[in-house]
Design a protein around this motif. Structure first.
Motif, mmCIF file in Angstrom:
data_model
loop_
_atom_site.group_PDB
_atom_site.id
_atom_site.type_symbol
_atom_site.label_atom_id
_atom_site.label_comp_id
_atom_site.label_asym_id
_atom_site.label_seq_id
_atom_site.Cartn_x
_atom_site.Cartn_y
_atom_site.Cartn_z
ATOM 1 N N TYR A 278 0.827 -1.210 0.000
ATOM 2 C CA TYR A 278 0.000 0.000 0.000
ATOM 3 C C TYR A 278 0.864 1.264 0.000
ATOM 4 O O TYR A 278 0.488 2.280 -0.604
ATOM 5 N N LEU A 281 1.903 1.827 -3.537
ATOM 6 C CA LEU A 281 0.792 2.401 -4.303
ATOM 7 C C LEU A 281 0.602 3.877 -3.965
ATOM 8 O O LEU A 281 0.260 4.687 -4.834
ATOM 9 N N MET A 289 -4.572 7.114 -3.483
ATOM 10 C CA MET A 289 -4.411 6.279 -2.297
ATOM 11 C C MET A 289 -4.004 7.175 -1.130
ATOM 12 O O MET A 289 -2.980 7.849 -1.182
ATOM 13 N N ASP A 293 -4.906 4.755 4.436
ATOM 14 C CA ASP A 293 -5.062 3.383 3.949
ATOM 15 C C ASP A 293 -3.787 2.578 4.163
ATOM 16 O O ASP A 293 -3.835 1.372 4.431
ATOM 17 N N PHE A 317 -6.991 -8.882 -2.124
ATOM 18 C CA PHE A 317 -7.594 -8.812 -3.457
ATOM 19 C C PHE A 317 -9.095 -8.551 -3.368
ATOM 20 O O PHE A 317 -9.652 -7.809 -4.195
ATOM 21 N N PHE A 320 -9.699 -4.783 -3.024
ATOM 22 C CA PHE A 320 -9.569 -4.062 -4.286
ATOM 23 C C PHE A 320 -10.744 -4.362 -5.219
ATOM 24 O O PHE A 320 -11.244 -3.461 -5.912
ATOM 25 N N SER A 324 -13.403 -1.573 -6.601
ATOM 26 C CA SER A 324 -13.519 -1.345 -8.043
ATOM 27 C C SER A 324 -14.958 -1.511 -8.516
ATOM 28 O O SER A 324 -15.455 -0.709 -9.323
ATOM 29 N N PHE A 344 -11.932 4.252 0.642
ATOM 30 C CA PHE A 344 -11.489 2.890 0.351
ATOM 31 C C PHE A 344 -11.384 2.033 1.603
ATOM 32 O O PHE A 344 -11.339 0.798 1.514
ATOM 33 N N MET A 348 -11.505 -2.166 2.148
ATOM 34 C CA MET A 348 -10.364 -2.904 2.694
ATOM 35 C C MET A 348 -10.797 -3.759 3.880
ATOM 36 O O MET A 348 -10.403 -4.935 3.999
#
Length: 364
Positions: A278, A281, A289, A293, A317, A320, A324, A344, A348
């Motif tokens: 993270y 990212l 991001m 997070d 995964f 995410f 999305s 987000f 998570m």
């Protein structure tokens, strides 16, 4: 072993702690420059156990019909001094404004006309030739009149045009912040129900293993973080960093108890691995991001890594994927665009919860 009594007790624990979540979520749902709220929406101080953090989301003065007490209220009978601020005090070093005087009004006796005195001092300080009388400086020469055979002075060349300002559409895309909405301060049955269901499913999947105590202790804080991120799009450091440390320590204690179903070293490595991903990212795309997070990923990586690397990958995964799907759904409904910022953290946490359920069932 029948896990029904354990699951029922876990559901009761989840419902009881879920009733306390809205109060803490209201206090922590503030802007980044603030720490937390200390008053209800009508200005009454939040009191109770643990410095007002524990309790239901209700205000006793509001229920009794007490009037609102805004923090910046000024008494109506307070005299308004010249140059005073809105709070009734004058800034340090400021002086009250003097009354205006007309240009033709004579200077009262005993006072000094400051502009005239300054002009006289400036004239006396100007150097002069030896033996010459001190006189006022001559007026600057004006333009000579045009005589015979002399034309008018040529016009000054036009100044070059200023370069055009860059178009706002050429600026890099930044996430559009949604309009601020008031944070609710009231009891929430859905929050208590969600917390109860989360604890119930964790108990059914984990059974009587010692790590269940860690999951039940962390569940209300996970729901709290999801609520705060949903309200103000930020994850406060008061929760993310202590949660990561507490998860590591409590799982270390669970590893010492008999009958555990995970690995404490893998949990520690999982926290570092997911936090590192993270953080990478965040460095690649800071607008997409948030650093909150990154700090949340530390605790989620510890929890998921307890059951191994496969569970860690699955839970990460899933987060995410859920985020999305939610973002694409909003764009299809024309309720958002590619620059709209979405929280987000809830995705998570939901993905980690699904991965934790699968890992607990696999370890049974």
């Amino acid at each position: 072993m029948d896990v029904t009594p354990i699951a029922v007790a876990a559901a009761v624990w989840g419902a009881a702690t879920g009733l306390l979540v809205p109060r803490a979520a209201y206090r922590l749902s503030v802007e980044p420059e603030e720490d937390w709220r200390s008053a209800c929406p009508r200005g009454h101080a939040l009191t109770g156990p643990a410095a007002g953090w524990l309790g239901l989301a209700r205000c006793a003065p509001c229920a009794a019909g007490a009037p609102a007490t805004p923090p910046d209220a000024t008494p109506p009978d307070a005299p308004a001094a010249a140059g005073a601020t809105a709070s009734g005090t004058r800034p340090a070093g400021a002086q009250a404004d003097a009354p205006a005087r007309s240009v033709d009004e004579p200077v009262p006796a005993g006072t000094v006309d400051e502009p005239a005195a300054a002009a006289r001092a400036d004239a006396s300080a100007r150097p002069s030739a030896p033996g010459a009388l001190a006189t006022a400086p001559p007026d600057p020469p004006g333009p000579a009149p045009a005589g015979p055979g002399q034309g008018a002075a040529p016009d000054a060349p036009d100044a070059p045009d200023a370069p055009d300002a860059p178009d706002a559409s050429d600026a890099p895309d930044a996430p559009a912040e949604p309009p601020a909405r008031p944070v609710p301060y009231r009891l929430s049955v859905p929050v208590a129900a969600v917390t109860a269901v989360v604890c119930l499913l964790l108990a059914y999947a984990t059974g009587p293993r010692p790590e269940l105590a860690v999951w039940l202790a962390a569940a209300p804080f996970a729901v709290l973080l999801a609520l705060v991120d949903r309200n103000v799009h930020r994850l406060p450091d008061q929760l993310t960093l202590p949660l990561a440390g507490a998860a590591a320590l409590l799982l270390g204690a669970a590893a010492l108890a008999p009958g555990d179903g995970g690995s404490w070293p893998t949990a520690l490595l999982g926290g570092l691995a997911l936090g590192g991903v993270y953080f990478l990212l965040f460095l690649i795309n800071p607008n997409g991001m948030g650093f909150g997070d990154v700090k949340l990923a530390l605790s989620l990586g510890v929890v998921l890594g307890w059951y191994g690397w496969t569970v860690l990958f699955t839970g990460a995964f899933a987060g995410f994927l859920l985020g999305s799907v939610y973002g694409v759904g909003l764009m299809l409904l024309r309720r958002a665009n590619r620059r709209t910022a979405i929280p987000f953290g809830p995705f998570m946490i939901t993905g980690a919860f699904l991965g934790l359920i699968l890992g607990a069932l696999a370890a049974s």
